[in-house]
Structures are given as C-alpha cells and as structure tokens.
Design an enzyme around this catalytic site. Sequence first.
Site, mmCIF file in Angstrom:
data_model
loop_
_atom_site.group_PDB
_atom_site.id
_atom_site.type_symbol
_atom_site.label_atom_id
_atom_site.label_comp_id
_atom_site.label_asym_id
_atom_site.label_seq_id
_atom_site.Cartn_x
_atom_site.Cartn_y
_atom_site.Cartn_z
ATOM 1 N N HIS A 17 0.845 -1.206 0.000
ATOM 2 C CA HIS A 17 0.000 0.000 0.000
ATOM 3 C C HIS A 17 0.880 1.256 0.000
ATOM 4 C CE1 HIS A 17 -3.042 -2.617 2.350
ATOM 5 N NE2 HIS A 17 -3.535 -2.470 1.130
ATOM 6 N N ARG A 90 -1.569 -6.717 -7.635
ATOM 7 C CA ARG A 90 -0.476 -7.626 -7.287
ATOM 8 C C ARG A 90 -0.362 -8.796 -8.241
ATOM 9 N NH1 ARG A 90 -2.571 -9.044 -1.484
ATOM 10 N NH2 ARG A 90 -4.389 -9.067 -2.802
ATOM 11 N N SER A 127 -2.691 -7.580 3.436
ATOM 12 C CA SER A 127 -3.046 -7.340 4.845
ATOM 13 C C SER A 127 -3.397 -8.639 5.550
ATOM 14 C CB SER A 127 -4.208 -6.351 4.937
ATOM 15 O OG SER A 127 -3.811 -5.071 4.497
#
Length: 150
Positions: A17, A90, A127
């Site tokens: 991020h 990604r 995350s």
Amino acid sequence: MKKAIFPGSFDPITNGHFDIIKRGISLFDEVIVAIGINAEKKYMFSLEDRKRFIEDAFKNEPKVKVITYEGLTIDLCYKENAQFILRGLRNPADFEFEKAIAHTNRLLSKIETVFLLTASKTSFISSSIVRDVIRNGGDYTVLVPDSVRI
C-alpha cells in the site's frame, strides 16, 4: 487539481500500500487514502489505529490526506471532488476483481480508475498475510511501514 481516492480497509497498511501511495503522489496533486467502514467485517485493528498508522507513515507528505468513509467509493469521489480512483494490482486475480469494479464505477459515473502494478519486492504482501503473521507471533515489521507497531 488532480485528486485520486485510494480506497481500502488497510487492516493494516502494508509496504505494498505504502508503495502505491508514494507512486501515486507523483501522478496526482492529492492522494486521499480512504479507509472504508464495513460494520459486518471483523477487523484486527481499530479504525482509529488504522487511520493513525497511515497518517504517521505520511506525516511529512502534504499531498496525502487520510479519511474514513461508508458507502460507494464513487459517491466519495464526488464529495471530495476526486476524478480518479487509484488501485494497486499484485496479480492476475487482483486484476480480474478490480476490472469488474472499475467497469461498474465507469458505468455509474465518469470516474476513471488508475491501476498501478505493485513493485515486485512487495507484490506478495497482503493485509491478510500480515494479520496471520501477527496472530502467530512472527516478525511482521518487514511487511509494513514503521508506523505500524503493536
């Protein structure tokens, strides 16, 4: 003024991020990191902690603003007068998921979605992986900005 909304839950912000935000700064006059609120989702970190992690990571960057929001991202774009949604990709699965959202947002509005590929050194970080490392007592500090400390 070119503004972009970078939406997400950021539970917590990762180095991936961080990289997308840093690169977005060079493309836009303002990058608004927008932490979405979903009452049905169970978060590891409180909304206040997530917001603080991001604010601390970008405390010396005036082009970054951190807010929280509920509802549609395109509605937030109108409210903040942002012309773009910034998203990081990604892998191919991210692309397929994000493509459907981008097409829907474009159908419902004139908001453009800008995709940035994550850097190869951060493309594996999510995350959920960070949360799993934390839950199991691993060294999460190599996966997140220095501001994320528990």
